[in-house]
Design a protein around this motif. Structure first.
Motif, PDB file in Angstrom:
ATOM      1  N   GLN A  29       0.841  -1.196   0.000  1.00 39.61           N
ATOM      2  CA  GLN A  29       0.000   0.000   0.000  1.00 39.61           C
ATOM      3  C   GLN A  29       0.880   1.251   0.000  1.00 39.61           C
ATOM      4  O   GLN A  29       1.969   1.227   0.577  1.00 39.61           O
ATOM      5  CB  GLN A  29      -0.901   0.026   1.245  1.00 39.61           C
ATOM      6  CG  GLN A  29      -1.897  -1.109   1.303  1.00 39.61           C
ATOM      7  CD  GLN A  29      -2.916  -1.000   0.185  1.00 39.61           C
ATOM      8  OE1 GLN A  29      -3.443   0.065  -0.092  1.00 39.61           O
ATOM      9  NE2 GLN A  29      -3.170  -2.124  -0.479  1.00 39.61           N
ATOM     10  N   PRO A  30       0.419   2.357  -0.613  1.00 35.47           N
ATOM     11  CA  PRO A  30       1.219   3.589  -0.611  1.00 35.47           C
ATOM     12  C   PRO A  30       1.617   4.042   0.787  1.00 35.47           C
ATOM     13  O   PRO A  30       2.751   4.463   1.006  1.00 35.47           O
ATOM     14  CB  PRO A  30       0.301   4.609  -1.291  1.00 35.47           C
ATOM     15  CG  PRO A  30      -0.568   3.801  -2.179  1.00 35.47           C
ATOM     16  CD  PRO A  30      -0.778   2.496  -1.439  1.00 35.47           C
ATOM     17  N   ARG A  31       0.703   3.953   1.759  1.00 40.29           N
ATOM     18  CA  ARG A  31       1.040   4.423   3.107  1.00 40.29           C
ATOM     19  C   ARG A  31       2.145   3.574   3.722  1.00 40.29           C
ATOM     20  O   ARG A  31       3.005   4.080   4.420  1.00 40.29           O
ATOM     21  CB  ARG A  31      -0.195   4.469   3.999  1.00 40.29           C
ATOM     22  CG  ARG A  31      -0.677   3.140   4.453  1.00 40.29           C
ATOM     23  CD  ARG A  31      -1.748   3.202   5.536  1.00 40.29           C
ATOM     24  NE  ARG A  31      -2.016   1.879   5.973  1.00 40.29           N
ATOM     25  CZ  ARG A  31      -2.788   1.013   5.331  1.00 40.29           C
ATOM     26  NH1 ARG A  31      -3.394   1.359   4.229  1.00 40.29           N
ATOM     27  NH2 ARG A  31      -2.959  -0.204   5.794  1.00 40.29           N
ATOM     28  N   LEU A  35       5.681   5.032   4.706  1.00 41.50           N
ATOM     29  CA  LEU A  35       6.078   4.855   6.103  1.00 41.50           C
ATOM     30  C   LEU A  35       7.435   4.156   6.203  1.00 41.50           C
ATOM     31  O   LEU A  35       8.297   4.553   6.998  1.00 41.50           O
ATOM     32  CB  LEU A  35       5.014   4.067   6.870  1.00 41.50           C
ATOM     33  CG  LEU A  35       5.227   3.925   8.363  1.00 41.50           C
ATOM     34  CD1 LEU A  35       5.228   5.287   9.049  1.00 41.50           C
ATOM     35  CD2 LEU A  35       4.154   3.044   8.965  1.00 41.50           C
ATOM     36  N   GLY A  36       7.652   3.142   5.382  1.00 43.18           N
ATOM     37  CA  GLY A  36       8.938   2.441   5.381  1.00 43.18           C
ATOM     38  C   GLY A  36      10.088   3.353   4.985  1.00 43.18           C
ATOM     39  O   GLY A  36      11.149   3.353   5.616  1.00 43.18           O
ATOM     40  N   LEU A  37       9.873   4.154   3.940  1.00 41.92           N
ATOM     41  CA  LEU A  37      10.922   5.083   3.507  1.00 41.92           C
ATOM     42  C   LEU A  37      11.157   6.180   4.549  1.00 41.92           C
ATOM     43  O   LEU A  37      12.299   6.579   4.783  1.00 41.92           O
ATOM     44  CB  LEU A  37      10.560   5.704   2.157  1.00 41.92           C
ATOM     45  CG  LEU A  37      10.671   4.767   0.959  1.00 41.92           C
ATOM     46  CD1 LEU A  37      10.187   5.470  -0.304  1.00 41.92           C
ATOM     47  CD2 LEU A  37      12.082   4.263   0.773  1.00 41.92           C
ATOM     48  N   VAL A  38      10.076   6.654   5.168  1.00 41.29           N
ATOM     49  CA  VAL A  38      10.218   7.681   6.213  1.00 41.29           C
ATOM     50  C   VAL A  38      11.037   7.132   7.376  1.00 41.29           C
ATOM     51  O   VAL A  38      11.943   7.801   7.879  1.00 41.29           O
ATOM     52  CB  VAL A  38       8.832   8.186   6.686  1.00 41.29           C
ATOM     53  CG1 VAL A  38       8.936   8.935   8.000  1.00 41.29           C
ATOM     54  CG2 VAL A  38       8.195   9.080   5.629  1.00 41.29           C
ATOM     55  N   LEU A  39      10.748   5.915   7.797  1.00 37.46           N
ATOM     56  CA  LEU A  39      11.489   5.336   8.926  1.00 37.46           C
ATOM     57  C   LEU A  39      12.962   5.129   8.580  1.00 37.46           C
ATOM     58  O   LEU A  39      13.846   5.391   9.408  1.00 37.46           O
ATOM     59  CB  LEU A  39      10.845   4.026   9.372  1.00 37.46           C
ATOM     60  CG  LEU A  39       9.487   4.163  10.042  1.00 37.46           C
ATOM     61  CD1 LEU A  39       8.883   2.790  10.326  1.00 37.46           C
ATOM     62  CD2 LEU A  39       9.580   4.982  11.314  1.00 37.46           C
ATOM     63  N   ALA A  40      13.241   4.686   7.356  1.00 39.03           N
ATOM     64  CA  ALA A  40      14.637   4.486   6.949  1.00 39.03           C
ATOM     65  C   ALA A  40      15.390   5.814   6.916  1.00 39.03           C
ATOM     66  O   ALA A  40      16.515   5.914   7.414  1.00 39.03           O
ATOM     67  CB  ALA A  40      14.690   3.802   5.584  1.00 39.03           C
ATOM     68  N   ARG A  41      14.776   6.843   6.338  1.00 37.27           N
ATOM     69  CA  ARG A  41      15.414   8.161   6.280  1.00 37.27           C
ATOM     70  C   ARG A  41      15.513   8.777   7.675  1.00 37.27           C
ATOM     71  O   ARG A  41      16.435   9.527   7.959  1.00 37.27           O
ATOM     72  CB  ARG A  41      14.638   9.107   5.359  1.00 37.27           C
ATOM     73  CG  ARG A  41      14.612   8.721   3.912  1.00 37.27           C
ATOM     74  CD  ARG A  41      15.888   8.912   3.206  1.00 37.27           C
ATOM     75  NE  ARG A  41      16.328  10.295   3.194  1.00 37.27           N
ATOM     76  CZ  ARG A  41      17.489  10.665   2.707  1.00 37.27           C
ATOM     77  NH1 ARG A  41      18.297   9.786   2.195  1.00 37.27           N
ATOM     78  NH2 ARG A  41      17.848  11.924   2.723  1.00 37.27           N
TER      79      ARG A  41
END
Length: 185
Positions: A29-31, A35-41
């Motif tokens: 899902q887009p969210r 969310l995964g990319l936000v947490l990694a960054r």
């Protein structure tokens, strides 16, 4: 600046390299993707901020009068706001040059209007209410109150409310603007 440019640039790069087309066929899902990319960054940003804060405290004699855990909590919330806004801008931009230009258009006015370089009180009266509503204003005020004035989270509830609103707006816009179907075309 790192959060906005970095996350937006990543999204543009993933689109350019065809990675997003491949992810389109998965049940992701887009969210969840955002969310995964936000947490990694977020991890990268926290390491960078920790190094800067460590240098400031150890070598430059900066003292943090407030609770360090509360300070980091506000840093995390602020970073998530700007990472989400970076994804919003990355969804709008189609090239690497475009994300850099759009990111700067979003970043630089906030730097000058949010009390980072100049107090909001020194701005023209017409601009002050607008400047006070910018996401960087809420984050900067909260960090300043904790770090220099030693206030607790309970004492900065208006700033935390503003941060909460911008978190919802940023993440909501990031997931709304990111559409898999446009990526697949």
């Amino acid at each position: 600046q790192i959060s906005i440019s970095g996350s937006g640039f990543n999204l543009v790069e993933y689109r350019r390299k065809g990675i997003l087309k491949r992810l389109f066929v998965t049940p992701l899902q887009p969210r969840d993707f955002i969310l995964g990319l936000v947490l990694a960054r977020l991890v990268v940003c926290l390491v960078q901020l920790s190094v800067l804060l460590g240098v400031a405290v150890l070598f430059l004699g900066v003292t943090i009068t407030g609770n360090l855990v509360e300070l980091y909590l506000v840093i995390v919330l602020g970073t998530v706001i700007f990472l989400s806004m970076g994804f919003c801008l990355g969804s709008l931009a189609k090239t690497q040059q475009a994300i850099l230009a759009i990111g700067n258009l979003f970043i630089f006015p906030q730097m000058f209007l949010s009390g980072i370089f100049f107090p909001i009180d020194s701005l023209p009266e017409v601009i002050q209410p607008i400047a006070g509503l910018l996401p960087l204003s809420f984050v900067a005020n909260a960090l300043r109150e904790i770090a220099t004035n030693g206030l607790s989270l309970l004492e900065i509830l208006p700033e935390l409310a503003g941060i909460g609103v911008w978190l919802a707006v940023g993440f909501g816009l990031a997931t709304r603007l990111f559409v898999w179907k446009e990526v697949a075309n």
